[in-house]
Design a protein around this motif. Structure first.
Motif, mmCIF file in Angstrom:
data_model
loop_
_atom_site.group_PDB
_atom_site.id
_atom_site.type_symbol
_atom_site.label_atom_id
_atom_site.label_comp_id
_atom_site.label_asym_id
_atom_site.label_seq_id
_atom_site.Cartn_x
_atom_site.Cartn_y
_atom_site.Cartn_z
ATOM 1 N N ASP A 108 0.852 -1.183 0.000
ATOM 2 C CA ASP A 108 0.000 0.000 0.000
ATOM 3 C C ASP A 108 0.895 1.241 0.000
ATOM 4 O OD1 ASP A 108 0.894 0.376 2.624
ATOM 5 O OD2 ASP A 108 -1.050 -0.044 3.544
ATOM 6 N N ASP A 109 0.314 2.410 0.168
ATOM 7 C CA ASP A 109 1.070 3.660 0.082
ATOM 8 C C ASP A 109 2.161 3.793 1.136
ATOM 9 O OD1 ASP A 109 -0.519 4.384 -2.047
ATOM 10 O OD2 ASP A 109 -1.890 5.584 -0.837
ATOM 11 N N SER A 110 2.007 3.120 2.266
ATOM 12 C CA SER A 110 2.988 3.258 3.339
ATOM 13 C C SER A 110 3.804 1.981 3.573
ATOM 14 C CB SER A 110 2.277 3.663 4.639
ATOM 15 O OG SER A 110 1.370 2.658 5.033
ATOM 16 N N GLY A 111 3.773 1.053 2.654
ATOM 17 C CA GLY A 111 4.520 -0.207 2.785
ATOM 18 C C GLY A 111 3.643 -1.399 2.489
ATOM 19 N N PHE A 112 3.095 -2.005 3.544
ATOM 20 C CA PHE A 112 2.216 -3.156 3.401
ATOM 21 C C PHE A 112 1.071 -3.032 4.390
ATOM 22 C CE2 PHE A 112 5.991 -4.870 1.474
ATOM 23 C CZ PHE A 112 5.515 -5.749 0.509
ATOM 24 N N SER A 113 -0.024 -3.678 4.070
ATOM 25 C CA SER A 113 -1.144 -3.776 5.013
ATOM 26 C C SER A 113 -1.876 -5.081 4.773
ATOM 27 C CB SER A 113 -2.107 -2.592 4.867
ATOM 28 O OG SER A 113 -2.771 -2.651 3.625
ATOM 29 N N ILE A 114 -2.598 -5.500 5.789
ATOM 30 C CA ILE A 114 -3.497 -6.637 5.614
ATOM 31 C C ILE A 114 -4.744 -6.073 4.968
ATOM 32 C CG2 ILE A 114 -4.910 -8.360 6.804
ATOM 33 C CD1 ILE A 114 -2.596 -8.586 8.823
ATOM 34 N N SER A 115 -4.931 -6.409 3.702
ATOM 35 C CA SER A 115 -6.012 -5.813 2.920
ATOM 36 C C SER A 115 -7.285 -6.634 2.929
ATOM 37 C CB SER A 115 -5.555 -5.605 1.471
ATOM 38 O OG SER A 115 -5.183 -6.854 0.900
ATOM 39 N N ALA A 116 -7.174 -7.919 3.212
ATOM 40 C CA ALA A 116 -8.364 -8.777 3.172
ATOM 41 C C ALA A 116 -8.130 -10.039 3.983
ATOM 42 C CB ALA A 116 -8.707 -9.151 1.733
ATOM 43 N N ILE A 117 -9.228 -10.564 4.482
ATOM 44 C CA ILE A 117 -9.222 -11.854 5.161
ATOM 45 C C ILE A 117 -10.440 -12.615 4.658
ATOM 46 C CG2 ILE A 117 -9.347 -13.074 7.363
ATOM 47 C CD1 ILE A 117 -8.194 -10.486 8.628
ATOM 48 N N HIS A 118 -10.226 -13.830 4.206
ATOM 49 C CA HIS A 118 -11.332 -14.658 3.737
ATOM 50 C C HIS A 118 -11.504 -15.826 4.699
ATOM 51 C CE1 HIS A 118 -14.214 -16.526 1.122
ATOM 52 N NE2 HIS A 118 -13.518 -17.647 1.142
ATOM 53 N N LEU A 119 -12.656 -15.866 5.326
ATOM 54 C CA LEU A 119 -12.993 -16.972 6.218
ATOM 55 C C LEU A 119 -13.707 -18.049 5.424
ATOM 56 C CD1 LEU A 119 -14.412 -15.015 9.274
ATOM 57 C CD2 LEU A 119 -12.383 -16.467 9.294
ATOM 58 N N GLU A 120 -13.300 -19.270 5.641
ATOM 59 C CA GLU A 120 -13.973 -20.423 5.034
ATOM 60 C C GLU A 120 -14.290 -21.382 6.166
ATOM 61 O OE1 GLU A 120 -12.548 -23.976 2.184
ATOM 62 O OE2 GLU A 120 -12.145 -21.956 1.432
ATOM 63 N N THR A 121 -15.545 -21.748 6.284
ATOM 64 C CA THR A 121 -15.923 -22.654 7.366
ATOM 65 C C THR A 121 -16.840 -23.739 6.844
ATOM 66 O OG1 THR A 121 -16.623 -22.721 9.687
ATOM 67 C CG2 THR A 121 -17.945 -21.367 8.229
ATOM 68 N N ARG A 122 -16.670 -24.910 7.387
ATOM 69 C CA ARG A 122 -17.524 -26.055 7.090
ATOM 70 C C ARG A 122 -17.992 -26.586 8.428
ATOM 71 N NH1 ARG A 122 -16.797 -23.554 3.315
ATOM 72 N NH2 ARG A 122 -15.983 -24.160 1.275
ATOM 73 N N ALA A 123 -19.288 -26.805 8.522
ATOM 74 C CA ALA A 123 -19.826 -27.214 9.816
ATOM 75 C C ALA A 123 -20.852 -28.321 9.665
ATOM 76 C CB ALA A 123 -20.456 -26.013 10.517
ATOM 77 N N SER A 124 -20.864 -29.174 10.647
ATOM 78 C CA SER A 124 -21.892 -30.188 10.777
ATOM 79 C C SER A 124 -22.724 -29.799 11.994
ATOM 80 C CB SER A 124 -21.247 -31.558 10.966
ATOM 81 O OG SER A 124 -22.234 -32.535 11.194
ATOM 82 N N VAL A 125 -23.999 -29.458 11.733
ATOM 83 C CA VAL A 125 -24.872 -28.961 12.796
ATOM 84 C C VAL A 125 -26.220 -29.682 12.695
ATOM 85 C CG1 VAL A 125 -25.852 -26.913 13.888
ATOM 86 C CG2 VAL A 125 -23.758 -26.692 12.521
ATOM 87 N N PRO A 126 -26.394 -30.753 13.461
ATOM 88 C CA PRO A 126 -27.645 -31.510 13.398
ATOM 89 C C PRO A 126 -28.865 -30.613 13.652
ATOM 90 C CG PRO A 126 -26.020 -32.703 14.693
ATOM 91 C CD PRO A 126 -25.448 -31.342 14.426
ATOM 92 N N GLY A 127 -29.857 -30.745 12.767
ATOM 93 C CA GLY A 127 -31.114 -30.028 12.922
ATOM 94 C C GLY A 127 -31.136 -28.629 12.336
ATOM 95 N N ALA A 128 -29.990 -28.069 12.006
ATOM 96 C CA ALA A 128 -29.954 -26.704 11.473
ATOM 97 C C ALA A 128 -30.271 -26.714 9.984
ATOM 98 C CB ALA A 128 -28.595 -26.074 11.712
ATOM 99 N N ASP A 129 -31.109 -25.769 9.563
ATOM 100 C CA ASP A 129 -31.334 -25.610 8.132
ATOM 101 C C ASP A 129 -30.362 -24.564 7.593
ATOM 102 O OD1 ASP A 129 -32.381 -23.061 8.710
ATOM 103 O OD2 ASP A 129 -34.447 -23.728 8.532
ATOM 104 N N GLU A 130 -30.302 -24.456 6.293
ATOM 105 C CA GLU A 130 -29.337 -23.568 5.642
ATOM 106 C C GLU A 130 -29.525 -22.114 6.068
ATOM 107 O OE1 GLU A 130 -25.962 -22.817 3.526
ATOM 108 O OE2 GLU A 130 -26.815 -24.798 3.875
ATOM 109 N N ALA A 131 -30.759 -21.645 6.138
ATOM 110 C CA ALA A 131 -31.019 -20.244 6.495
ATOM 111 C C ALA A 131 -30.539 -19.938 7.915
ATOM 112 C CB ALA A 131 -32.503 -19.924 6.345
ATOM 113 N N ALA A 132 -30.830 -20.813 8.851
ATOM 114 C CA ALA A 132 -30.401 -20.600 10.236
ATOM 115 C C ALA A 132 -28.880 -20.625 10.340
ATOM 116 C CB ALA A 132 -31.008 -21.662 11.153
ATOM 117 N N PHE A 133 -28.262 -21.540 9.600
ATOM 118 C CA PHE A 133 -26.816 -21.634 9.624
ATOM 119 C C PHE A 133 -26.170 -20.386 9.039
ATOM 120 C CE2 PHE A 133 -22.815 -22.757 7.487
ATOM 121 C CZ PHE A 133 -22.065 -23.045 8.606
ATOM 122 N N GLN A 134 -26.648 -19.935 7.887
ATOM 123 C CA GLN A 134 -26.064 -18.746 7.252
ATOM 124 C C GLN A 134 -26.237 -17.511 8.131
ATOM 125 O OE1 GLN A 134 -24.048 -18.585 4.661
ATOM 126 N NE2 GLN A 134 -24.231 -20.798 4.336
#
Length: 142
Positions: free
Chosen positions: A89-115
């Motif tokens: 970046d303009d002053s050297g370096f920066s952490i510009s982004a973080i991408h979270l990726e998660t996979r979960a097993s949640v008995p009884g949860a539907d997609e809408a509740a999980f999201q």
């Protein structure tokens, strides 16, 4: 209730030819070596970005578990990964982004509740609140 934990680092020498060690209060890391090559040249070893990624992934997973629990679900497994982007970046370096990726097993949860829970965890995770970077999420219910 306030909680305080600490990590420490020691650096010796110049930026490219120097070396350092990083440690945690718990002893999980104890004088783990880090260097310019470990950070910028893909040499194996500790570097700040992967430590931030591990902290974010673990905090996010715990936050998601809490939010799912508040909604009446008990996850069997939550596996998360945080990919941290270090960019010039303009002053050297920066952490510009973080991408979270998660996979979960949640008995009884539907997609809408999980999201819904996944997005709330992304916003509410204490480590997420530290960053000025864009945080994206790919959450999938197994």
């Amino acid at each position: 209730m306030s909680i305080q934990k600490n990590g420490s680092a020691v650096w010796q020498g110049g930026l490219k030819d120097g070396k350092g060690t990083v440690s945690t209060q718990s002893g999980t890391l104890s004088e783990a070596p880090y260097s310019f090559a470990k950070r910028f040249e893909d040499e194996a070893g500790a570097n700040p970005e992967e430590l931030i990624g591990a902290a974010h992934a673990s905090c996010y997973s715990m936050a998601l578990s809490m939010i799912l629990g508040e909604a009446g679900y008990t996850p069997e497994r939550i596996a998360s990964r945080a990919s941290v982007t270090l960019a010039p970046d303009d002053s050297g370096f920066s952490i510009s982004a973080i991408h979270l990726e998660t996979r979960a097993s949640v008995p009884g949860a539907d997609e809408a509740a999980f999201q819904d829970a996944a997005e709330k965890a992304k916003a509410g995770c204490p480590v997420s609140k530290l960053f000025n970077a864009e945080i994206t999420l790919d959450a999938r219910l197994d």
